[in-house]
Motif scaffolding. Structure first.
Motif, short mmCIF file in Angstrom:
data_model
loop_
_atom_site.label_atom_id
_atom_site.label_comp_id
_atom_site.label_asym_id
_atom_site.label_seq_id
_atom_site.Cartn_x
_atom_site.Cartn_y
_atom_site.Cartn_z
N ALA A 18 -9.17 3.89 13.87
CA ALA A 18 -8.50 2.95 14.78
C ALA A 18 -8.36 1.40 14.33
CB ALA A 18 -9.32 2.87 16.10
N GLY A 19 -9.49 1.15 13.45
CA GLY A 19 -9.33 -0.13 12.69
C GLY A 19 -8.21 -0.21 11.68
N ARG A 20 -8.03 0.95 11.09
CA ARG A 20 -6.72 0.79 9.92
C ARG A 20 -5.44 0.65 10.72
NH1 ARG A 20 -10.10 4.73 7.20
NH2 ARG A 20 -9.14 6.27 8.24
N ASP A 21 -5.27 1.61 12.01
CA ASP A 21 -4.23 1.47 12.56
C ASP A 21 -3.89 0.02 13.07
OD1 ASP A 21 -3.78 4.36 12.43
OD2 ASP A 21 -4.61 4.76 14.38
N THR A 22 -4.89 -0.29 13.71
CA THR A 22 -4.71 -1.99 14.33
C THR A 22 -4.20 -2.84 12.95
OG1 THR A 22 -6.28 -1.59 15.77
CG2 THR A 22 -5.88 -3.69 15.16
N LEU A 23 -5.02 -2.64 12.00
CA LEU A 23 -4.59 -3.61 10.73
C LEU A 23 -3.19 -3.38 10.50
CD1 LEU A 23 -5.48 -5.78 8.59
CD2 LEU A 23 -6.00 -3.61 7.37
N ALA A 24 -2.65 -2.17 10.41
CA ALA A 24 -1.28 -1.65 9.78
C ALA A 24 -0.39 -2.41 11.11
CB ALA A 24 -1.17 -0.13 9.84
N VAL A 25 -0.60 -2.34 12.38
CA VAL A 25 0.25 -3.03 13.37
C VAL A 25 0.35 -4.37 12.99
CG1 VAL A 25 0.33 -3.66 15.70
CG2 VAL A 25 -0.06 -1.16 14.84
N ARG A 26 -0.84 -5.03 12.55
CA ARG A 26 -1.02 -6.48 12.51
C ARG A 26 -0.21 -6.91 11.18
NH1 ARG A 26 -7.05 -8.53 12.97
NH2 ARG A 26 -6.00 -10.42 12.90
N LEU A 27 -0.28 -6.18 10.23
CA LEU A 27 0.50 -6.37 8.84
C LEU A 27 1.94 -6.31 9.09
CD1 LEU A 27 -1.81 -4.62 6.43
CD2 LEU A 27 -1.35 -7.03 6.44
N LYS A 28 2.34 -5.33 9.77
CA LYS A 28 3.80 -4.86 10.29
C LYS A 28 4.39 -6.04 11.05
CE LYS A 28 6.85 -1.48 12.16
NZ LYS A 28 7.11 -0.10 12.68
N SER A 29 3.75 -6.57 11.96
CA SER A 29 4.15 -7.46 13.02
C SER A 29 4.49 -8.73 12.06
CB SER A 29 3.30 -7.58 14.19
OG SER A 29 2.21 -8.21 13.77
N ARG A 30 3.44 -9.10 11.15
CA ARG A 30 3.50 -10.25 10.68
C ARG A 30 4.72 -10.28 9.43
NH1 ARG A 30 -1.01 -10.34 13.00
NH2 ARG A 30 -2.31 -11.89 13.32
N ILE A 31 4.90 -9.31 8.85
CA ILE A 31 6.09 -8.91 7.69
C ILE A 31 7.32 -9.06 8.53
CG2 ILE A 31 6.89 -7.25 6.22
CD1 ILE A 31 4.14 -6.38 5.70
N VAL A 32 7.62 -8.68 9.53
CA VAL A 32 8.81 -8.54 10.33
C VAL A 32 9.01 -9.98 10.82
CG1 VAL A 32 9.81 -7.92 12.36
CG2 VAL A 32 8.62 -6.04 11.15
N LEU A 33 7.98 -10.69 11.27
CA LEU A 33 8.19 -11.98 11.87
C LEU A 33 8.61 -13.00 10.84
CD1 LEU A 33 8.20 -14.22 13.83
CD2 LEU A 33 5.73 -14.40 13.55
N LEU A 34 7.82 -12.85 9.33
CA LEU A 34 8.08 -13.88 8.34
C LEU A 34 9.65 -13.55 7.83
CD1 LEU A 34 6.76 -16.18 7.03
CD2 LEU A 34 5.88 -14.53 5.27
#
Length: 206
Positions: free
Chosen positions: A13-29
């Motif tokens: 669950a922690g890895r999934d959450t981190l992956a989602v956070r990374l993806k959202s930031r990469i897409v936004l930037l």
């Protein structure tokens, strides 16, 4: 009889959450900086639009629109390329621990850079470019380390000063008439003030 549901383990669950956070930031930037490149290519392909006239024009009522539009306007390929590295690196660092930090830094830098250029820029000049944002992000990260005194924030602040300190110092000095030192110093102050006001509000709540 209802089927049992499967629960993910804490590590997964922690890895999934981190992956989602990374993806959202990469897409936004990518979208944020990519939109600046899109505007640049549009301006280069259709010069008759004269988009750069929408930059900050000091002490002109119509020139106030540049506070919003100037970061998306660039004079040349070298100009936007020079700003892209700082936007990506410093913008990425501003996104942690919360995305709201990035928006705070962005709004503070845009207002600081635009208002300072509008108030103190040379008459009839036009101020464009995202360098005010770069300076604002740097100011935000340095100030966050100073005011929060958190270990990670302090480390980031020291890295920013070591990597960008000389450029920040040169950029706020009126050495080159072709550079908007007014927007640089305004962006830097805007980033610092956002952290300062947030720090003051947090102290009162505590």
């Amino acid at each position: 009889m209802p089927q049992p549901t499967m629960q993910l383990g804490g590590a997964n669950a922690g890895r999934d959450t981190l992956a989602v956070r990374l993806k959202s930031r990469i897409v936004l930037l990518a979208l944020f900086v990519g939109s600046m490149w899109a505007v640049f290519f549009l301006s280069a392909a259709m010069p008759f639009l004269d988009l750069n006239r929408h930059g900050v024009v000091p002490r002109s009522l119509s020139g106030l629109q540049g506070i919003l539009f100037a970061p998306w306007l660039h004079a040349s390929l070298a100009h936007i390329a020079a700003n892209t590295g700082g936007l990506l690196i410093l913008g990425w660092l501003c996104m942690w621990p919360r995305l709201s930090n990035f928006w705070e830094a962005t709004v503070g830098a845009m207002l600081g850079a635009g208002l300072c250029a509008w108030l103190f820029g040379t008459s009839y000049s036009v101020h464009i470019g995202a360098s005010g944002l770069v300076f604002g992000y740097a100011g935000y990260l340095i100030a966050r380390g100073y005011y929060t005194r958190k270990v990670l924030a302090l480390i980031v602040a020291l890295l920013v000063m070591a990597s960008f300190g000389l450029s920040l110092l040169i950029g706020v000095l009126p050495l080159d008439p072709g550079l908007s030192w007014q927007s640089h110093i305004g962006g830097l102050l805007g980033g610092i003030l956002v952290v300062r006001m947030g720090s003051s509000g947090g102290s009162r709540r505590r």
